[in-house]
Design a protein around this motif. Structure first.
Motif, PDB file in Angstrom:
ATOM      1  N   GLY A   1       0.508  -1.854  -0.160  1.00 18.78           N
ATOM      2  CA  GLY A   1      -0.308   0.079   0.232  1.00 18.78           C
ATOM      3  C   GLY A   1       1.178   1.608   0.008  1.00 18.78           C
ATOM      4  O   GLY A   1       2.271   1.232   0.074  1.00 18.78           O
TER       5      GLY A   1
ATOM      6  N   ARG B   1      -1.575   8.024   0.369  1.00 19.40           N
ATOM      7  CA  ARG B   1      -1.644   8.505  -0.965  1.00 19.40           C
ATOM      8  C   ARG B   1      -2.368   9.967  -0.807  1.00 19.40           C
ATOM      9  O   ARG B   1      -1.605  10.498  -1.812  1.00 19.40           O
TER      10      ARG B   1
ATOM     11  N   GLN C   1      -4.336   3.862  -0.437  1.00 25.62           N
ATOM     12  CA  GLN C   1      -4.238   2.728  -1.103  1.00 25.62           C
ATOM     13  C   GLN C   1      -3.315   1.439  -0.761  1.00 25.62           C
ATOM     14  O   GLN C   1      -2.372   1.422  -0.899  1.00 25.62           O
ATOM     15  N   ARG C   2      -3.908   0.613  -1.299  1.00 23.89           N
ATOM     16  CA  ARG C   2      -3.531  -0.783  -1.693  1.00 23.89           C
ATOM     17  C   ARG C   2      -3.635  -1.856  -2.814  1.00 23.89           C
ATOM     18  O   ARG C   2      -4.670  -1.511  -3.636  1.00 23.89           O
ATOM     19  N   GLN C   3      -2.830  -2.481  -3.168  1.00 21.73           N
ATOM     20  CA  GLN C   3      -2.611  -3.036  -4.249  1.00 21.73           C
ATOM     21  C   GLN C   3      -3.842  -4.945  -4.090  1.00 21.73           C
ATOM     22  O   GLN C   3      -3.753  -5.478  -4.789  1.00 21.73           O
TER      23      GLN C   3
ATOM     24  N   GLU D   1      -7.947  -5.922  -2.948  1.00 26.22           N
ATOM     25  CA  GLU D   1      -8.919  -5.306  -3.457  1.00 26.22           C
ATOM     26  C   GLU D   1      -9.808  -5.986  -1.575  1.00 26.22           C
ATOM     27  O   GLU D   1      -9.418  -6.227  -0.783  1.00 26.22           O
TER      28      GLU D   1
ATOM     29  N   SER E   1      -9.697  -1.751  -1.131  1.00 25.32           N
ATOM     30  CA  SER E   1      -8.188  -1.361  -1.816  1.00 25.32           C
ATOM     31  C   SER E   1      -8.295   0.053  -1.195  1.00 25.32           C
ATOM     32  O   SER E   1      -6.875   0.744  -1.696  1.00 25.32           O
ATOM     33  N   ALA E   2      -9.303   0.845  -0.488  1.00 21.09           N
ATOM     34  CA  ALA E   2      -8.842   2.125  -0.094  1.00 21.09           C
ATOM     35  C   ALA E   2      -9.475   2.817   1.283  1.00 21.09           C
ATOM     36  O   ALA E   2     -10.864   1.231   0.985  1.00 21.09           O
TER      37      ALA E   2
ATOM     38  N   SER F   1     -12.519   2.455  -1.485  1.00 24.88           N
ATOM     39  CA  SER F   1     -12.734   1.226  -2.241  1.00 24.88           C
ATOM     40  C   SER F   1     -12.683   2.436  -3.821  1.00 24.88           C
ATOM     41  O   SER F   1     -12.057   2.360  -4.993  1.00 24.88           O
TER      42      SER F   1
ATOM     43  N   TRP G   1     -12.040   5.249  -4.524  1.00 30.02           N
ATOM     44  CA  TRP G   1     -11.159   6.150  -4.454  1.00 30.02           C
ATOM     45  C   TRP G   1      -9.798   6.168  -5.137  1.00 30.02           C
ATOM     46  O   TRP G   1      -8.454   6.099  -4.359  1.00 30.02           O
ATOM     47  N   MET G   2      -9.680   4.685  -5.900  1.00 29.01           N
ATOM     48  CA  MET G   2      -8.340   3.891  -6.402  1.00 29.01           C
ATOM     49  C   MET G   2      -7.747   5.320  -7.800  1.00 29.01           C
ATOM     50  O   MET G   2      -8.698   5.923  -8.093  1.00 29.01           O
TER      51      MET G   2
END
Length: 146
Positions: A25, A28, A58-60, A62, A65-66, A133, A135-136
């Motif tokens: 993550g 951001r 944020q992270r990679q 699901e 994910s945010a 999520s 907000w990616m």
């Protein structure tokens, strides 16, 4: 979306579990504010004077994910810029509580008693969080592009 308040050790573990320890993550975006202001007559207004921060992580992965984390009554923070030609990613974050303060750090095994200048960390009297999520991506949510 409602805020989930962190009040106990179990709540801290739940946040870390739900967001995978912030692994893969990044921090951001951040918005800071307090209750001080100058009014239209150029007089100082103070309110309670508390410093607060909302932070988007944020992270990679699901689900979610945010997330947006709301640090209330921030006491201290250390924000570190990523050097040129360096890839920034959180491998594992720390969330702990001591003497009435919550501590979040992008470093696992973060030592509250001797924080380093290399780690990003925030200490506050309260923490709330919520799934964001939707907000990616690179769009800024709190500010505007240059």
């Amino acid at each position: 979306m409602h805020w989930i308040e962190v009040n106990t050790e179990k709540d801290m573990k739940k946040l870390l579990e739900v967001f995978g320890g912030f692994h893969d993550g990044c921090l951001r975006e951040m918005h800071l504010w307090n209750s001080y202001f100058i009014d239209e007559d150029l007089c100082m207004g103070s309110g309670e004077g508390n410093l607060n921060a909302k932070v988007i992580f944020q992270r990679q992965l699901e689900s979610p994910s945010a997330i947006e984390v709301y640090f209330t009554q921030v006491q201290r923070m250390n924000i570190v810029s990523t050097p040129s030609n360096y890839w920034y990613s959180i491998f594992e974050a720390t969330l702990s509580y001591k003497d009435g303060l919550y501590y979040w750090s992008d470093e696992d095994n973060f030592n509250i008693d001797s924080p380093t200048n290399e780690a990003m960390w925030i200490s506050s009297k309260g923490i709330k969080w919520r799934n964001r999520s939707e907000w990616m991506g690179e769009e800024l949510r709190y500010g505007c592009k240059e």
